[in-house]
Design a protein around this motif. Structure first.
Motif, mmCIF file in Angstrom:
data_model
loop_
_atom_site.group_PDB
_atom_site.id
_atom_site.type_symbol
_atom_site.label_atom_id
_atom_site.label_comp_id
_atom_site.label_asym_id
_atom_site.label_seq_id
_atom_site.Cartn_x
_atom_site.Cartn_y
_atom_site.Cartn_z
ATOM 1 N N TRP A 209 14.965 20.026 0.432
ATOM 2 C CA TRP A 209 13.874 20.054 1.008
ATOM 3 C C TRP A 209 13.049 21.259 0.917
ATOM 4 C CZ3 TRP A 209 11.217 15.977 1.858
ATOM 5 C CH2 TRP A 209 11.819 14.794 2.257
ATOM 6 N N ASN A 210 13.409 22.202 0.694
ATOM 7 C CA ASN A 210 12.846 23.437 0.642
ATOM 8 C C ASN A 210 11.965 23.671 -0.915
ATOM 9 O OD1 ASN A 210 13.374 24.721 3.012
ATOM 10 N ND2 ASN A 210 15.063 25.745 2.295
ATOM 11 N N GLN A 211 12.427 22.783 -1.559
ATOM 12 C CA GLN A 211 11.766 22.611 -2.976
ATOM 13 C C GLN A 211 10.640 21.507 -2.935
ATOM 14 O OE1 GLN A 211 12.701 24.209 -6.172
ATOM 15 N NE2 GLN A 211 13.956 25.569 -4.836
ATOM 16 N N ILE A 212 11.044 20.437 -2.096
ATOM 17 C CA ILE A 212 10.174 19.255 -1.977
ATOM 18 C C ILE A 212 8.791 19.803 -1.213
ATOM 19 C CG2 ILE A 212 9.919 16.965 -1.265
ATOM 20 C CD1 ILE A 212 13.297 16.928 -1.733
ATOM 21 N N ALA A 213 9.196 20.413 0.108
ATOM 22 C CA ALA A 213 8.166 20.333 1.072
ATOM 23 C C ALA A 213 7.081 21.320 0.456
ATOM 24 C CB ALA A 213 8.596 20.915 2.376
ATOM 25 N N PRO A 214 7.041 22.319 -0.006
ATOM 26 C CA PRO A 214 5.971 23.087 -0.772
ATOM 27 C C PRO A 214 5.231 22.430 -1.984
ATOM 28 C CG PRO A 214 7.772 24.530 -0.730
ATOM 29 C CD PRO A 214 8.155 23.100 -0.495
ATOM 30 N N MET A 215 6.144 21.428 -2.705
ATOM 31 C CA MET A 215 5.510 20.566 -3.788
ATOM 32 C C MET A 215 4.210 19.773 -3.361
ATOM 33 S SD MET A 215 7.786 18.716 -6.312
ATOM 34 C CE MET A 215 8.656 20.112 -6.703
ATOM 35 N N ASP B 77 12.352 23.623 8.823
ATOM 36 C CA ASP B 77 12.250 24.284 7.465
ATOM 37 C C ASP B 77 11.049 23.754 6.761
ATOM 38 O OD1 ASP B 77 14.586 25.643 7.941
ATOM 39 O OD2 ASP B 77 15.593 24.081 6.569
ATOM 40 N N ILE B 78 10.741 22.507 7.050
ATOM 41 C CA ILE B 78 9.533 21.707 6.229
ATOM 42 C C ILE B 78 8.278 22.254 6.867
ATOM 43 C CG2 ILE B 78 8.371 19.396 6.236
ATOM 44 C CD1 ILE B 78 11.088 18.085 5.895
ATOM 45 N N ARG B 79 8.278 22.619 8.315
ATOM 46 C CA ARG B 79 7.166 23.255 8.696
ATOM 47 C C ARG B 79 6.953 24.507 8.408
ATOM 48 N NH1 ARG B 79 5.192 18.474 8.589
ATOM 49 N NH2 ARG B 79 5.464 17.108 10.638
ATOM 50 N N GLN B 80 7.868 25.262 8.260
ATOM 51 C CA GLN B 80 8.128 26.607 7.760
ATOM 52 C C GLN B 80 7.741 27.140 6.521
ATOM 53 O OE1 GLN B 80 11.863 28.423 8.873
ATOM 54 N NE2 GLN B 80 11.654 28.100 11.212
ATOM 55 N N ASP B 81 7.692 25.799 5.596
ATOM 56 C CA ASP B 81 7.609 25.708 4.243
ATOM 57 C C ASP B 81 5.973 25.465 4.191
ATOM 58 O OD1 ASP B 81 9.950 26.491 3.291
ATOM 59 O OD2 ASP B 81 10.588 24.518 2.952
ATOM 60 N N ASP C 248 0.877 -1.382 -0.109
ATOM 61 C CA ASP C 248 -0.012 -0.007 0.025
ATOM 62 C C ASP C 248 0.700 1.052 -0.059
ATOM 63 O OD1 ASP C 248 1.022 0.158 2.518
ATOM 64 O OD2 ASP C 248 -0.927 -0.271 3.548
ATOM 65 N N THR C 249 2.185 1.114 -0.056
ATOM 66 C CA THR C 249 3.085 2.201 -0.156
ATOM 67 C C THR C 249 4.261 2.098 -0.761
ATOM 68 O OG1 THR C 249 2.562 2.425 2.303
ATOM 69 C CG2 THR C 249 4.725 3.636 1.569
ATOM 70 N N ILE C 250 4.627 3.018 -1.796
ATOM 71 C CA ILE C 250 6.050 2.942 -2.546
ATOM 72 C C ILE C 250 6.886 3.999 -1.830
ATOM 73 C CG2 ILE C 250 7.040 3.540 -4.577
ATOM 74 C CD1 ILE C 250 5.026 1.413 -4.822
ATOM 75 N N ARG C 251 8.038 3.598 -1.447
ATOM 76 C CA ARG C 251 9.245 4.410 -1.021
ATOM 77 C C ARG C 251 9.998 4.718 -2.219
ATOM 78 N NH1 ARG C 251 14.793 3.382 0.965
ATOM 79 N NH2 ARG C 251 15.186 5.407 2.658
ATOM 80 N N PHE C 252 10.016 6.178 -2.845
ATOM 81 C CA PHE C 252 10.937 6.442 -3.758
ATOM 82 C C PHE C 252 11.984 6.984 -3.091
ATOM 83 C CE2 PHE C 252 6.782 7.089 -5.744
ATOM 84 C CZ PHE C 252 6.782 6.358 -7.099
ATOM 85 N N GLN C 253 13.366 6.453 -3.814
ATOM 86 C CA GLN C 253 14.514 7.157 -3.349
ATOM 87 C C GLN C 253 14.876 8.147 -4.437
ATOM 88 O OE1 GLN C 253 18.061 4.437 -3.000
ATOM 89 N NE2 GLN C 253 17.413 4.050 -0.990
ATOM 90 N N VAL C 254 15.108 9.352 -4.022
ATOM 91 C CA VAL C 254 15.243 10.562 -4.804
ATOM 92 C C VAL C 254 16.428 11.255 -4.818
ATOM 93 C CG1 VAL C 254 13.969 12.803 -5.424
ATOM 94 C CG2 VAL C 254 12.717 10.707 -5.102
ATOM 95 N N SER C 255 17.101 11.912 -5.531
ATOM 96 C CA SER C 255 18.441 12.316 -5.755
ATOM 97 C C SER C 255 18.334 13.806 -5.193
ATOM 98 C CB SER C 255 18.934 12.697 -7.159
ATOM 99 O OG SER C 255 20.173 13.446 -7.186
ATOM 100 N N GLN C 256 19.109 14.090 -4.037
ATOM 101 C CA GLN C 256 19.467 15.317 -3.421
ATOM 102 C C GLN C 256 19.954 16.282 -4.542
ATOM 103 O OE1 GLN C 256 21.483 15.627 0.278
ATOM 104 N NE2 GLN C 256 22.709 17.299 -0.713
ATOM 105 N N TYR C 257 20.917 15.805 -5.199
ATOM 106 C CA TYR C 257 21.611 16.686 -6.248
ATOM 107 C C TYR C 257 20.646 17.099 -7.387
ATOM 108 C CZ TYR C 257 25.114 13.864 -3.901
ATOM 109 O OH TYR C 257 25.650 13.231 -2.854
ATOM 110 N N GLY C 258 19.558 16.307 -7.739
ATOM 111 C CA GLY C 258 18.618 16.610 -8.768
ATOM 112 C C GLY C 258 17.785 17.729 -8.342
ATOM 113 N N PHE C 259 17.554 17.809 -6.940
ATOM 114 C CA PHE C 259 16.521 18.751 -6.474
ATOM 115 C C PHE C 259 17.241 20.029 -5.845
ATOM 116 C CE2 PHE C 259 13.498 15.685 -7.027
ATOM 117 C CZ PHE C 259 11.939 16.339 -6.828
ATOM 118 N N ASP C 260 18.505 20.051 -5.753
ATOM 119 C CA ASP C 260 19.148 21.187 -5.157
ATOM 120 C C ASP C 260 19.546 22.275 -6.036
ATOM 121 O OD1 ASP C 260 20.837 23.171 -4.138
ATOM 122 O OD2 ASP C 260 22.601 21.449 -3.608
ATOM 123 N N PRO C 261 18.890 23.384 -6.197
ATOM 124 C CA PRO C 261 18.993 24.284 -7.204
ATOM 125 C C PRO C 261 20.417 24.894 -7.527
ATOM 126 C CG PRO C 261 17.185 25.021 -5.974
ATOM 127 C CD PRO C 261 17.820 23.823 -5.110
#
Length: 660
Positions: free
Chosen positions: A189-195, A247-251, A122-135
């Motif tokens: 995470w500042n990109q991911i959290a609002p998304m 940060d996540i909560r502030q976002d 019932d759950t998928i854990r996606f491994q996601v690149s920090q580098y690909g999300f860091d502007p």
């Protein structure tokens, strides 16, 4: 089950008293113990999670929003133990993928997600690149960001929850440049959290496998950040787990956050407290563990994460155990199939969710891209292809069918082979629902027998009244095929339990645990109330239950047990006395071993001849907030009364009718 009858308990007119204070015991909540010196009474006040968080969880009952309540998760307002698989095909931007990840990426899509659902995930854990999300990183890619976002949306539209795990190791495209989350992780995470802030069905796992070892200094760096040498000789500026949470909560994201342990996410031992600034009274935080050691067993699992699961939600967010000898994977160990089954049974008893690695890497939990599960058939270390897929997916199937819409957890059970066969004949639907689960111990049945009964997810269990007999059966390999647990139930009987064990059940419970754990078995301890007759022979029959508490037999035995069964049967028709005794035993067990699973006895033989079975259901409901399950005894008609065979079936029907 060896306890005195209700008439014996109350023969002298005794009413069970635990002291002048009303004992309030709510299972799976933070514990506060106050000792009142003037009366030598111990009162346990277990305070539930904040009312606001509970209301939030209830208001989210529609859909699959995830929230934390006490030490467990809710999904759509109902109790939830995640059943997950990992997908690594999105672990890095396309041009940075290598090796097995290229093939995994090529196979990602709706068909793969549907196949995961078909395996009861019932759950998928996606491994996601920090580098690909860091502007600010050279690998940052808006195309990759959109690809991940679309993949997660596809999983969500398929009815799956998602764990978003930030990856900064080699597969993510650059190698691990820091052992703890650094400023790049913070920017990601500042990109991911609002998304994903608007989707509470997505959980945030802050960092995959923080690699610093266990020490006070390293935990402080983990919590608050600082400067840490990297593997490439540079120095990393770590930001600290608490900073990421803030940060996540502030976002504006209220999503459940999974906090990873240290030592490659292997341990939570020694972890300092982190807080949730948006939910200080009911933090929406769970805790992640990877690859519990199969060779170390319960002796390591309890301090590393099991005991902590009594107070906070714990998820094993990555696990498998294969026949591979590759140094980049968990090493194959002798006896691995049995040890893997032992671990999964342990996790089920603690209600710890597990994520299998990986649904898109053949040879792990799947054999190939038909998504057929790996098996341990003809298993041998070094021979490719053996793995725990079938074992894991069978467990998922059992957990799924036992799920209900209730905010309370599906109960665990102890039931004998003879009783379960009778209940399968009387109430097949309810019996399968409750007993075909890795949270059910079936005493006297082998694994092949349970599979023939359609209860393949249940735990084959052997029961003993004597530690000597238990140890001999284990050491001489006399247990039935597939046995995963042993039940130790010492009684006051010279025919069943040696005198020394009656007088010192704690010492012999320790020996029983040592024998069980050395052979990959769980220990269920169930000392009978009538042991009082050996320890305090002048005790009047009507005072057995209160004397059992005074002798602190539970406190001595529970510290060594994985599960503890309260022999409260005989009190069911006296609801307040039953509740009081279960509370008293639960208090002692919780203080002795915070992570022990508690079950309590329910017996049809407790009912007077001709009485309807309603008191058994009332007793079960009265203690449902204290224990996590029941030891169900359903005597044959000749042993009690014509209605007794339907009493247990009525209990199952009543619990099922309440959404369990």
């Amino acid at each position: 089950m060896g306890a005195p009858t209700a008439r014996e308990c109350f023969g002298s007119g005794e009413v069970l008293q635990l002291g002048p204070l009303r004992l309030s015991l709510v299972r799976n909540a933070p514990v506060a113990v106050a000792v009142l010196a003037t009366s030598a009474v111990v009162a346990l006040a277990l305070v539930g999670p904040g009312a606001a968080a509970a209301a939030t969880a209830r208001s989210a009952a529609a859909g699959d929003a995830v929230a934390v309540q006490g030490n467990h998760l809710l999904r759509g307002g109902a109790w939830w133990v995640p059943r997950g698989v990992q997908i690594v095909g999105l672990v890095a931007p396309d041009g940075s993928l290598s090796g097995k990840y290229v093939n995994a990426h090529a196979h990602f899509g709706a068909a793969e997600l549907q196949a995961a659902r078909a395996r009861h995930a019932d759950t998928i854990r996606f491994q996601v690149s920090q580098y690909g999300f860091d502007p600010m990183d050279p690998l940052y890619s808006p195309t990759y960001v959109q690809e991940v976002r679309s993949g997660i949306q596809l999983a969500r539209s398929t009815g799956l929850n998602v764990i978003f795990s930030l990856q900064a190791q080699g597969p993510a495209g650059q190698g691990q440049n820091c052992p703890l989350p650094n400023t790049g992780a913070e920017r990601a995470w500042n990109q991911i959290a609002p998304m994903f802030a608007g989707d509470p069905g997505v959980l945030f796992e802050l960092y995959n496998e923080p690699s610093l070892g266990l020490s006070f200094t390293n935990w402080q760096l983990w919590q608050n950040g600082g400067f840490v040498p990297a593997q490439n000789g540079t120095v990393c500026q770590e930001v600290g787990i608490q900073t990421l949470i803030n940060d996540i909560r502030q976002d504006g994201a209220g999503n459940v956050i999974i906090v990873p342990g240290l030592a490659a996410e292997f341990s939570l031992s020694g972890m300092p407290a982190v807080t949730d600034p948006a939910n200080p009274s009911s933090p929406q935080l769970a805790y992640g563990i990877h690859y519990p050691s199969l060779t170390a067993g319960v002796g390591a699992w309890n301090p590393e994460f099991g005991n902590m699961s009594a107070t906070v939600p714990v998820i094993v967010t990555e696990w498998y155990a294969s026949s591979a000898l590759n140094t980049n994977t968990p090493q194959c160990v002798v006896g691995e199939p049995a040890l893997a089954a032992w671990l999964l049974a342990y996790l089920a008893s603690k209600q710890i969710g597990v994520v299998g690695y990986a649904f898109d890497v053949p040879g792990t939990i799947v054999a190939d891209f038909s998504y057929a599960p790996t098996t341990y058939d003809n298993f041998a270390c070094g021979v490719p292809g053996g793995g725990p897929g079938q074992l894991l997916f069978n467990e998922f199937a059992g957990l799924e069918q036992a799920d209900g819409p209730s905010v309370n957890d599906p109960p665990g059970w102890i039931v004998s082979y003879s009783d379960v066969t009778r209940l399968l004949a009387q109430a097949p639907g309810n019996a399968h629902h409750f007993f075909d689960s890795p949270r059910t111990f079936v005493a006297g049945a082998s694994a092949p027998t349970l599979r023939r009964l359609g209860l393949g997810a249940a735990i084959p269990t052997a029961s003993f009244f004597s530690e000597t007999a238990l140890a001999n059966a284990i050491n001489r390999h006399q247990l039935r095929s597939g046995t995963l647990a042993v039940l130790y139930a010492p009684q006051h009987s010279r025919f069943l339990t040696p005198r020394a064990e009656q007088l010192h059940p704690d010492q012999y419970a320790q020996r029983a645990a040592r024998a069980a754990h050395a052979h990959g078995l769980l220990l269920v301890a169930a000392p009978a109330v009538n042991l009082v007759a050996a320890r305090a022979p002048r005790t009047k029959a009507g005072a057995f239950y209160s004397q059992f508490l005074k002798l602190r037999i539970t406190a001595g035995v529970a510290r060594y047990a994985d599960s503890y069964a309260i022999q409260a049967d005989g009190l069911e028709t006296h609801r307040s006395a039953y509740l009081g005794f279960v509370q008293g035993v639960a208090l002692q067990a919780a203080v002795a071993h915070s992570g022990v699973e508690l079950l309590t006895g329910l017996s049809g033989s407790s009912l007077p001849r001709g009485q309807a079975p309603r008191p058994l259901l009332n007793a079960a409901l009265a203690v449902s907030a204290i224990v996590s399950g029941y030891w169900l005894d359903d005597p044959a008609p000749a042993q009690a009364c014509p209605t007794c065979t339907s009493a247990a079936a009525a209990v199952l029907r009543g619990l099922r009718g309440r959404g369990l």
